[in-house]
Scaffold this motif. Sequence first.
Motif, short mmCIF file in Angstrom:
data_model
loop_
_atom_site.label_atom_id
_atom_site.label_comp_id
_atom_site.label_asym_id
_atom_site.label_seq_id
_atom_site.Cartn_x
_atom_site.Cartn_y
_atom_site.Cartn_z
N LYS A 39 6.63 21.43 51.00
CA LYS A 39 7.57 20.69 50.16
C LYS A 39 7.40 20.97 48.68
O LYS A 39 8.37 21.00 47.93
N ARG A 47 1.93 20.12 49.11
CA ARG A 47 2.33 18.96 49.91
C ARG A 47 3.09 19.50 51.11
O ARG A 47 4.01 20.31 50.96
N GLU A 49 4.87 18.57 55.12
CA GLU A 49 5.43 17.55 56.00
C GLU A 49 5.51 18.12 57.40
O GLU A 49 5.77 19.30 57.57
N ARG A 53 -0.52 11.93 60.44
CA ARG A 53 -1.47 11.57 59.39
C ARG A 53 -2.81 12.28 59.62
O ARG A 53 -3.34 12.27 60.72
N SER A 77 -2.91 11.39 52.69
CA SER A 77 -2.07 11.58 53.86
C SER A 77 -1.33 10.29 54.18
O SER A 77 -1.89 9.20 54.08
N GLU A 78 -0.06 10.43 54.56
CA GLU A 78 0.77 9.33 55.02
C GLU A 78 1.29 9.69 56.40
O GLU A 78 0.78 10.64 57.00
N LYS A 80 3.75 11.43 58.08
CA LYS A 80 3.96 12.84 58.43
C LYS A 80 3.81 13.76 57.22
O LYS A 80 4.22 14.92 57.26
N THR A 81 3.25 13.26 56.14
CA THR A 81 3.12 14.02 54.90
C THR A 81 1.67 14.01 54.43
O THR A 81 1.02 12.98 54.47
N SER A 82 1.21 15.17 53.98
CA SER A 82 -0.17 15.27 53.48
C SER A 82 -0.22 16.08 52.20
O SER A 82 0.53 17.05 52.03
#
Length: 134
Positions: A39, A47, A49, A53, A77-78, A80-82
């Motif tokens: 991203k 970043r 996606e 997590r 990390s969240e 589906k995003t790191s």
Amino acid sequence: MFDEFDGVEHINHRRARRVGFELPVRCKHGLTRSTVMLKDMTTHGARIEGIARQRIGESVTLFLPELAPKTAFVVWSEDKTSGLEFEHPLHENVFANLVAEFAIGHLKRLEMGRPEPDAALQAKREGSHTRHAA
């Protein structure tokens, strides 16, 4: 506001400029290989996606176009995003080439100080072939 205090940096200060991408790349995390969406990226990290997590500090290998596999570590990390930090930062020229080839937006070359692409690169993109007179 905090500029008057020695040793205090602006909260949005980054080590390097972040550039937007929308690029599918291969990723290895643990024993799992998958395709993730790159991203954004700086010379120091990226970043991504598309994977569940991740644990902070976990090692991830990114397979960026035309480069040897890049080891990075999860810094946040969240769902589906790191956010990843590269083990070794990208060289500025390598980063500039990735931006020129794959970054989002028609101004990407101008942002990196490249007003026009190489003629050979442009021909490759357009699929044109040079014909020589016999």
